[in-house]
Scaffold this motif. Structure first.
Motif, PDB file in Angstrom:
ATOM      1  N   ASP A  37       0.792  -1.227   0.000  1.00  0.00           N
ATOM      2  CA  ASP A  37       0.000   0.000   0.000  1.00  0.00           C
ATOM      3  C   ASP A  37       0.827   1.281   0.000  1.00  0.00           C
ATOM      4  OD1 ASP A  37       0.952  -0.432   2.539  1.00  0.00           O
ATOM      5  OD2 ASP A  37      -0.919   0.093   3.552  1.00  0.00           O
ATOM      6  N   ARG A  38       2.156   1.192  -0.043  1.00  0.00           N
ATOM      7  CA  ARG A  38       3.020   2.379  -0.061  1.00  0.00           C
ATOM      8  C   ARG A  38       4.087   2.226  -1.134  1.00  0.00           C
ATOM      9  NH1 ARG A  38       3.608   1.838   5.976  1.00  0.00           N
ATOM     10  NH2 ARG A  38       1.661   2.726   6.672  1.00  0.00           N
ATOM     11  N   GLY A  39       4.273   3.296  -1.892  1.00  0.00           N
ATOM     12  CA  GLY A  39       5.275   3.230  -2.939  1.00  0.00           C
ATOM     13  C   GLY A  39       5.812   4.591  -3.316  1.00  0.00           C
ATOM     14  N   LEU A  40       7.032   4.601  -3.823  1.00  0.00           N
ATOM     15  CA  LEU A  40       7.690   5.809  -4.314  1.00  0.00           C
ATOM     16  C   LEU A  40       7.942   5.591  -5.800  1.00  0.00           C
ATOM     17  CD1 LEU A  40       8.880   8.519  -3.371  1.00  0.00           C
ATOM     18  CD2 LEU A  40      11.054   7.331  -3.122  1.00  0.00           C
ATOM     19  N   MET A  41       7.246   6.354  -6.651  1.00  0.00           N
ATOM     20  CA  MET A  41       7.372   6.225  -8.087  1.00  0.00           C
ATOM     21  C   MET A  41       8.198   7.394  -8.632  1.00  0.00           C
ATOM     22  SD  MET A  41       4.570   4.487  -7.063  1.00  0.00           S
ATOM     23  CE  MET A  41       3.193   5.557  -6.909  1.00  0.00           C
ATOM     24  N   ASN A  56       9.727  13.542 -12.075  1.00  0.00           N
ATOM     25  CA  ASN A  56       8.435  13.491 -11.401  1.00  0.00           C
ATOM     26  C   ASN A  56       8.551  12.413 -10.339  1.00  0.00           C
ATOM     27  OD1 ASN A  56       5.598  12.091 -11.163  1.00  0.00           O
ATOM     28  ND2 ASN A  56       5.236  14.190 -11.834  1.00  0.00           N
ATOM     29  N   ILE A  57       8.379  12.794  -9.086  1.00  0.00           N
ATOM     30  CA  ILE A  57       8.492  11.868  -7.964  1.00  0.00           C
ATOM     31  C   ILE A  57       7.150  11.851  -7.242  1.00  0.00           C
ATOM     32  CG2 ILE A  57       9.684  11.357  -5.804  1.00  0.00           C
ATOM     33  CD1 ILE A  57      12.052  13.008  -6.983  1.00  0.00           C
ATOM     34  N   ARG A  58       6.598  10.653  -7.060  1.00  0.00           N
ATOM     35  CA  ARG A  58       5.297  10.524  -6.399  1.00  0.00           C
ATOM     36  C   ARG A  58       5.390   9.522  -5.255  1.00  0.00           C
ATOM     37  NH1 ARG A  58       1.943   8.535 -11.179  1.00  0.00           N
ATOM     38  NH2 ARG A  58       4.003   8.139 -11.967  1.00  0.00           N
ATOM     39  N   PHE A  59       4.900   9.938  -4.090  1.00  0.00           N
ATOM     40  CA  PHE A  59       4.728   9.017  -2.977  1.00  0.00           C
ATOM     41  C   PHE A  59       3.242   8.684  -2.904  1.00  0.00           C
ATOM     42  CE2 PHE A  59       3.703   8.179   1.493  1.00  0.00           C
ATOM     43  CZ  PHE A  59       4.496   7.055   1.693  1.00  0.00           C
ATOM     44  N   ARG A  60       2.914   7.413  -2.901  1.00  0.00           N
ATOM     45  CA  ARG A  60       1.520   6.954  -2.899  1.00  0.00           C
ATOM     46  C   ARG A  60       1.301   6.090  -1.667  1.00  0.00           C
ATOM     47  NH1 ARG A  60      -1.299   2.395  -4.167  1.00  0.00           N
ATOM     48  NH2 ARG A  60      -3.268   2.640  -5.240  1.00  0.00           N
ATOM     49  N   TRP A  61       0.261   6.420  -0.897  1.00  0.00           N
ATOM     50  CA  TRP A  61      -0.076   5.658   0.301  1.00  0.00           C
ATOM     51  C   TRP A  61      -1.568   5.348   0.271  1.00  0.00           C
ATOM     52  CZ3 TRP A  61       0.120   7.913   5.927  1.00  0.00           C
ATOM     53  CH2 TRP A  61      -0.188   6.904   6.831  1.00  0.00           C
ATOM     54  N   GLU A  62      -1.900   4.085   0.132  1.00  0.00           N
ATOM     55  CA  GLU A  62      -3.295   3.661   0.158  1.00  0.00           C
ATOM     56  C   GLU A  62      -3.652   3.322   1.604  1.00  0.00           C
ATOM     57  OE1 GLU A  62      -6.430   0.797  -2.217  1.00  0.00           O
ATOM     58  OE2 GLU A  62      -4.297   0.596  -2.596  1.00  0.00           O
ATOM     59  N   ILE A  63      -4.375   4.220   2.246  1.00  0.00           N
ATOM     60  CA  ILE A  63      -4.707   4.064   3.654  1.00  0.00           C
ATOM     61  C   ILE A  63      -5.653   2.884   3.854  1.00  0.00           C
ATOM     62  CG2 ILE A  63      -5.777   5.201   5.624  1.00  0.00           C
ATOM     63  CD1 ILE A  63      -4.730   7.831   4.383  1.00  0.00           C
ATOM     64  N   LYS A  64      -6.681   2.816   3.032  1.00  0.00           N
ATOM     65  CA  LYS A  64      -7.564   1.646   2.946  1.00  0.00           C
ATOM     66  C   LYS A  64      -8.069   1.604   1.512  1.00  0.00           C
ATOM     67  CE  LYS A  64     -11.691   3.857   4.849  1.00  0.00           C
ATOM     68  NZ  LYS A  64     -12.726   3.783   5.862  1.00  0.00           N
ATOM     69  N   PRO A  65      -8.617   0.491   1.048  1.00  0.00           N
ATOM     70  CA  PRO A  65      -9.008   0.398  -0.359  1.00  0.00           C
ATOM     71  C   PRO A  65      -9.874   1.574  -0.816  1.00  0.00           C
ATOM     72  CG  PRO A  65      -9.176  -1.742   0.676  1.00  0.00           C
ATOM     73  CD  PRO A  65      -8.853  -0.756   1.777  1.00  0.00           C
ATOM     74  N   GLY A  66      -9.405   2.252  -1.858  1.00  0.00           N
ATOM     75  CA  GLY A  66     -10.119   3.397  -2.411  1.00  0.00           C
ATOM     76  C   GLY A  66      -9.739   4.734  -1.810  1.00  0.00           C
ATOM     77  N   ASN A  67      -9.020   4.755  -0.700  1.00  0.00           N
ATOM     78  CA  ASN A  67      -8.588   6.000  -0.051  1.00  0.00           C
ATOM     79  C   ASN A  67      -7.066   6.108  -0.154  1.00  0.00           C
ATOM     80  OD1 ASN A  67     -11.249   6.516   0.679  1.00  0.00           O
ATOM     81  ND2 ASN A  67     -11.026   5.530   2.657  1.00  0.00           N
ATOM     82  N   ILE A  68      -6.626   7.033  -0.996  1.00  0.00           N
ATOM     83  CA  ILE A  68      -5.201   7.130  -1.321  1.00  0.00           C
ATOM     84  C   ILE A  68      -4.725   8.564  -1.142  1.00  0.00           C
ATOM     85  CG2 ILE A  68      -3.471   6.731  -3.115  1.00  0.00           C
ATOM     86  CD1 ILE A  68      -5.521   4.812  -4.429  1.00  0.00           C
ATOM     87  N   ILE A  69      -3.518   8.716  -0.602  1.00  0.00           N
ATOM     88  CA  ILE A  69      -2.860  10.016  -0.469  1.00  0.00           C
ATOM     89  C   ILE A  69      -1.670  10.022  -1.426  1.00  0.00           C
ATOM     90  CG2 ILE A  69      -1.493  11.493   1.043  1.00  0.00           C
ATOM     91  CD1 ILE A  69      -3.216  10.558   3.359  1.00  0.00           C
ATOM     92  N   VAL A  95       2.495  18.938  -5.295  1.00  0.00           N
ATOM     93  CA  VAL A  95       1.054  18.748  -5.213  1.00  0.00           C
ATOM     94  C   VAL A  95       0.752  17.734  -4.116  1.00  0.00           C
ATOM     95  CG1 VAL A  95      -0.995  17.922  -6.452  1.00  0.00           C
ATOM     96  CG2 VAL A  95       0.752  19.202  -7.678  1.00  0.00           C
ATOM     97  N   PHE A  96      -0.299  18.010  -3.358  1.00  0.00           N
ATOM     98  CA  PHE A  96      -0.826  17.088  -2.362  1.00  0.00           C
ATOM     99  C   PHE A  96      -2.226  16.713  -2.808  1.00  0.00           C
ATOM    100  CE2 PHE A  96      -3.291  16.462   1.597  1.00  0.00           C
ATOM    101  CZ  PHE A  96      -2.582  15.385   2.121  1.00  0.00           C
ATOM    102  N   LYS A  97      -2.496  15.418  -2.944  1.00  0.00           N
ATOM    103  CA  LYS A  97      -3.792  14.980  -3.468  1.00  0.00           C
ATOM    104  C   LYS A  97      -4.355  13.889  -2.565  1.00  0.00           C
ATOM    105  CE  LYS A  97      -5.782  12.529  -7.393  1.00  0.00           C
ATOM    106  NZ  LYS A  97      -5.516  11.895  -8.664  1.00  0.00           N
ATOM    107  N   ILE A  98      -5.651  13.968  -2.301  1.00  0.00           N
ATOM    108  CA  ILE A  98      -6.347  12.933  -1.546  1.00  0.00           C
ATOM    109  C   ILE A  98      -7.455  12.360  -2.419  1.00  0.00           C
ATOM    110  CG2 ILE A  98      -7.761  12.430   0.483  1.00  0.00           C
ATOM    111  CD1 ILE A  98      -6.398  14.758   1.891  1.00  0.00           C
ATOM    112  N   GLN A  99      -7.482  11.061  -2.534  1.00  0.00           N
ATOM    113  CA  GLN A  99      -8.529  10.377  -3.294  1.00  0.00           C
ATOM    114  C   GLN A  99      -9.364   9.584  -2.282  1.00  0.00           C
ATOM    115  OE1 GLN A  99      -7.231   8.017  -6.667  1.00  0.00           O
ATOM    116  NE2 GLN A  99      -8.674   6.426  -6.094  1.00  0.00           N
ATOM    117  N   LEU A 100     -10.645   9.887  -2.211  1.00  0.00           N
ATOM    118  CA  LEU A 100     -11.538   9.232  -1.262  1.00  0.00           C
ATOM    119  C   LEU A 100     -12.599   8.429  -1.988  1.00  0.00           C
ATOM    120  CD1 LEU A 100     -12.162  12.152   1.252  1.00  0.00           C
ATOM    121  CD2 LEU A 100     -10.638  10.197   1.547  1.00  0.00           C
ATOM    122  N   SER A 101     -12.911   7.283  -1.425  1.00  0.00           N
ATOM    123  CA  SER A 101     -14.003   6.471  -1.931  1.00  0.00           C
ATOM    124  C   SER A 101     -15.072   6.434  -0.855  1.00  0.00           C
ATOM    125  CB  SER A 101     -13.490   5.055  -2.223  1.00  0.00           C
ATOM    126  OG  SER A 101     -14.541   4.228  -2.611  1.00  0.00           O
TER     127      SER A 101
END
Length: 104
Positions: A37-41, A56-69, A95-101
């Motif tokens: 659930d955590r990755g550095l792209m 372009n450097i992205r840190f991705r953290w999926e807190i729970k399915p469908g909810n990603i920072i 950029v700081f982005k939150i994706q909520l389901s």
């Protein structure tokens, strides 16, 4: 957890004012997954016609399915031939982005 990477080189030909142009694009992608659930792209690209180098450097953290920072950092430089001012910066952005389901 683990690494994922690839390297790609592309060559394109175009025409402008009866002149043949040849473009070279070099791309490198290096991803590090710390857990499922955590990755550095990381993505690097160089274009020789506009003489640009970018990251372009992205840190991705999926807190729970469908909810990603996402935390994203991008920067571009111009490539010049002179040594003193070889890589002057063009643009930089974070950029700081939150994706909520939302589920009932």
């Amino acid at each position: 957890s683990g690494w994922e990477n690839w390297y790609k080189e592309a060559r394109s030909t175009g025409r402008a004012k009866n002149e043949i142009l040849i473009f070279h694009v070099y791309e490198l992608k290096l991803d590090l997954f710390l857990s499922p659930d955590r990755g550095l792209m990381n993505y690097f690209q160089s274009d020789d016609v506009p003489n640009k180098l970018g990251i372009n450097i992205r840190f991705r953290w999926e807190i729970k399915p469908g909810n990603i920072i996402y935390l994203v950092y991008s920067k571009n430089w111009e490539y010049r031939r002179g040594f003193a001012d070889r890589f002057p910066p063009l643009e930089e952005r974070g950029v700081f982005k939150i994706q909520l389901s939302l589920r009932p």
